[in-house]
Design an enzyme around this catalytic site. Sequence first.
Site, short mmCIF file in Angstrom:
data_model
loop_
_atom_site.label_atom_id
_atom_site.label_comp_id
_atom_site.label_asym_id
_atom_site.label_seq_id
_atom_site.Cartn_x
_atom_site.Cartn_y
_atom_site.Cartn_z
N LYS A 24 39.53 35.35 25.55
CA LYS A 24 38.11 34.98 25.65
C LYS A 24 37.32 36.29 25.76
O LYS A 24 37.17 36.85 26.84
CB LYS A 24 37.91 34.11 26.90
CG LYS A 24 36.73 33.15 26.86
CD LYS A 24 35.39 33.79 26.68
CE LYS A 24 34.87 34.47 27.92
NZ LYS A 24 33.61 35.25 27.67
N ARG A 75 28.76 38.77 24.72
CA ARG A 75 27.67 39.65 24.29
C ARG A 75 28.02 40.44 23.03
O ARG A 75 27.14 40.86 22.30
CB ARG A 75 27.29 40.60 25.44
CG ARG A 75 26.45 39.89 26.48
CD ARG A 75 26.01 40.81 27.56
NE ARG A 75 26.92 40.77 28.70
CZ ARG A 75 26.76 41.49 29.80
NH1 ARG A 75 25.76 42.32 29.90
NH2 ARG A 75 27.61 41.39 30.79
N CYS A 94 33.63 51.78 32.90
CA CYS A 94 34.10 51.65 34.29
C CYS A 94 34.68 52.95 34.79
O CYS A 94 34.90 53.11 35.98
CB CYS A 94 35.13 50.54 34.40
SG CYS A 94 36.66 50.97 33.58
N GLU A 101 27.11 49.61 41.53
CA GLU A 101 27.42 50.02 40.17
C GLU A 101 26.19 49.77 39.31
O GLU A 101 25.73 48.63 39.19
CB GLU A 101 28.60 49.20 39.64
CG GLU A 101 29.02 49.60 38.23
CD GLU A 101 30.19 48.78 37.70
OE1 GLU A 101 30.20 47.55 37.87
OE2 GLU A 101 31.10 49.39 37.12
N SER A 126 33.23 42.64 35.98
CA SER A 126 32.58 43.09 37.21
C SER A 126 33.33 42.55 38.44
O SER A 126 34.04 41.54 38.36
CB SER A 126 31.13 42.60 37.23
OG SER A 126 31.12 41.19 37.16
P1 NAD Z 1 31.20 40.45 33.56
O1 NAD Z 1 31.97 40.32 34.83
O2 NAD Z 1 29.80 39.99 33.51
O3 NAD Z 1 31.95 39.64 32.38
C1 NAD Z 1 33.31 39.81 32.11
C2 NAD Z 1 33.87 38.51 31.53
O4 NAD Z 1 33.74 37.49 32.51
C3 NAD Z 1 33.15 38.04 30.28
O5 NAD Z 1 34.11 37.60 29.35
C4 NAD Z 1 32.28 36.90 30.79
O6 NAD Z 1 32.11 35.88 29.83
C5 NAD Z 1 33.07 36.36 31.97
N1 NAD Z 1 32.19 35.82 33.01
C6 NAD Z 1 30.94 36.26 33.36
N2 NAD Z 1 30.45 35.52 34.35
C7 NAD Z 1 31.38 34.59 34.65
C8 NAD Z 1 31.45 33.53 35.61
N3 NAD Z 1 30.45 33.28 36.46
N4 NAD Z 1 32.56 32.77 35.65
C9 NAD Z 1 33.58 33.01 34.81
N5 NAD Z 1 33.58 33.99 33.87
C10 NAD Z 1 32.49 34.77 33.80
O7 NAD Z 1 31.34 41.98 33.10
P2 NAD Z 1 30.58 42.73 31.91
O8 NAD Z 1 29.16 42.92 32.27
O9 NAD Z 1 30.91 42.09 30.61
O10 NAD Z 1 31.33 44.14 31.93
C11 NAD Z 1 30.95 45.20 32.74
C12 NAD Z 1 31.76 45.23 34.01
O11 NAD Z 1 33.15 45.34 33.72
C13 NAD Z 1 31.45 46.43 34.89
O12 NAD Z 1 31.42 46.01 36.23
C14 NAD Z 1 32.61 47.37 34.64
O13 NAD Z 1 32.89 48.27 35.69
C15 NAD Z 1 33.73 46.40 34.47
N6 NAD Z 1 34.83 46.99 33.77
C16 NAD Z 1 35.95 47.30 34.49
C17 NAD Z 1 37.02 47.91 33.87
C18 NAD Z 1 38.24 48.25 34.64
O14 NAD Z 1 39.24 48.54 34.03
N7 NAD Z 1 38.23 48.22 35.96
C19 NAD Z 1 36.96 48.19 32.50
C20 NAD Z 1 35.82 47.84 31.79
C21 NAD Z 1 34.75 47.24 32.44
#
Ligand code: NAD
Length: 505
Positions: free
Chosen positions: A179, A183, A287, A389, A232
């Site tokens: 999944k 965006r 990240c 962040e 996140s």
């Molecule tokens: P996000 O948490 O908004 O979304 C990530 C995924 O979760 C998406 O596929 C989204 O559809 C899903 N999602 C969003 N809200 C949800 C909910 N309420 N219930 C279930 N699923 C949901 O993250 P983002 O904005 O797409 O990405 C940026 C974030 O990812 C930053 O916090 C970054 O630090 C983190 N990140 C971490 C790593 C790592 O390895 N630690 C790597 C890349 C990005």
Amino acid sequence: MQNDKPVTHTVGHLIDGRTVADTARTQALFNPATGQVSAHVALAGKATVEQAIASAEKAFPAWRATPPLKRARVMSQLKVLLEQHADEIAALITAEHGKVLADAHGELQRGIENVEYASYAPELLKGEHSRNVGPGIDSWSEFQALGVTAGITPFNFPAMVPLWMWPMAVACGNTFVLKPSERDPSSALFIAELAQQAGLPPGVLNVVNGDKEAVDTLLHDPRVKAVSFVGSTPIAEYIYAEGCKHGKRVQALGGAKNHAIVMPDADIAGAVSAMMGAAYGSCGERCMAVPLIVCVGDDTADAMIAGLKTEIARMKVGPGTDNANDMGPLVTQPHFDKVKGYVDQGVAEGARLLVDGRALKVAGHEGGYFLGPCLFDGVKPGMAIYQEEIFGPVLGIVRVPTLQDGMQLIDDHEYGNGTCIFTRDGEAARYFTDHIQVGMVGVNVPLPVPVAYHSFGGWKRSLFGDLHAYGPDAVRFYTKRKTITQRWPSAGVREGAVFSFPSSR
Ligand code: NAD
């Protein structure tokens, strides 16, 4: 130039080897460089996700029985196809994410390295064997596939993060439902189509686009045995709790606030160059980005600021399609508003805004989500720009008197993804790497992102679960150990009943 092309398509799903059109519920996709709608993406409902899970479950027995070397050959072929289509994939990433094309190629290359590592799965799955653990008894451990596994990925590495997950999962004999971020879903879907061309049988990899409804269906369905998540921290925490509650193995990687320490003896010019890329590369939407520089001593801070201001003045910000640009736009209007809001808040909280990127306009791209690089001095714990962040081009300088003070700040922070130290002092560097409470550490390396044959993961609230992503940990995450103890007694040798616990005494 504004993109006024008509909206022509809806990005669908890949289920059972076929592209599935789905316009029941959709969401707009934007070109971040123009602010124009470029397409729509389907948001799968429960029934569609269940169809993908059913397809993965049906494909599992035959795929599990496929010799590991044959599964690995699909990965080798996929690597060839990814290299052949690299320009196309990078263009898809840039069109939806906004990052500069060279950066999109960099992310894809890191993803390809994960595919390459997955092609070594036969070697990595070999297991352990001990002969004669008792009279006529041999014992061995093998690593068996779990079944249907799933991945949920973030927007910021739309091609690479999915490639951290499913290639190793399927190379280990599992089937997968991905999944991607709603965006910027197109590159992950295109790569999944290439995987079919490379020889992945239908159903082994399914892609469903969607939002919370799709994610929750994956989390609650008993046919899904393991879930990998990157995104996140609040969502990572939810995925971990909800997935575990439903009996799944879960790894959930979350957010970050990475600090770099600059020591008084550091090569300041080198540290400045390194920090420019680490803070502003990909518009800070990484990240492993470094949004905080902890300078030991005021002289160090003043020298870093002087160097950074000179370099920032040379930065080119514009559409990612032009490789002459160093930085593209932020991903969406809401994210732009959020990042700009943090800059406003930093000013209100008393940090000194030395470089203000808020007024930036890119000629011909007035509707794009461009924010110029921002630099704060006097950032302190307790300020929102220190604690939270931001995920944008906002860099803060924190001043501390000693290395110990800097390390204490890092250890006290809720996140523990990455960190680094710039120094010429081996003793300080060794002390830092030994004691700091962070999962990935660099010495004179600003973005210590492990290569594909090591594993990636933070500490504290940057990772929920035990095993890190990709590398050797991925082989353990996507398999379960079975230990077999076997006796073939010699003809005619019979032992009487034994009632004590078997041992080698
Ligand atoms: P996000 O948490 O908004 O979304 C990530 C995924 O979760 C998406 O596929 C989204 O559809 C899903 N999602 C969003 N809200 C949800 C909910 N309420 N219930 C279930 N699923 C949901 O993250 P983002 O904005 O797409 O990405 C940026 C974030 O990812 C930053 O916090 C970054 O630090 C983190 N990140 C971490 C790593 C790592 O390895 N630690 C790597 C890349 C990005």
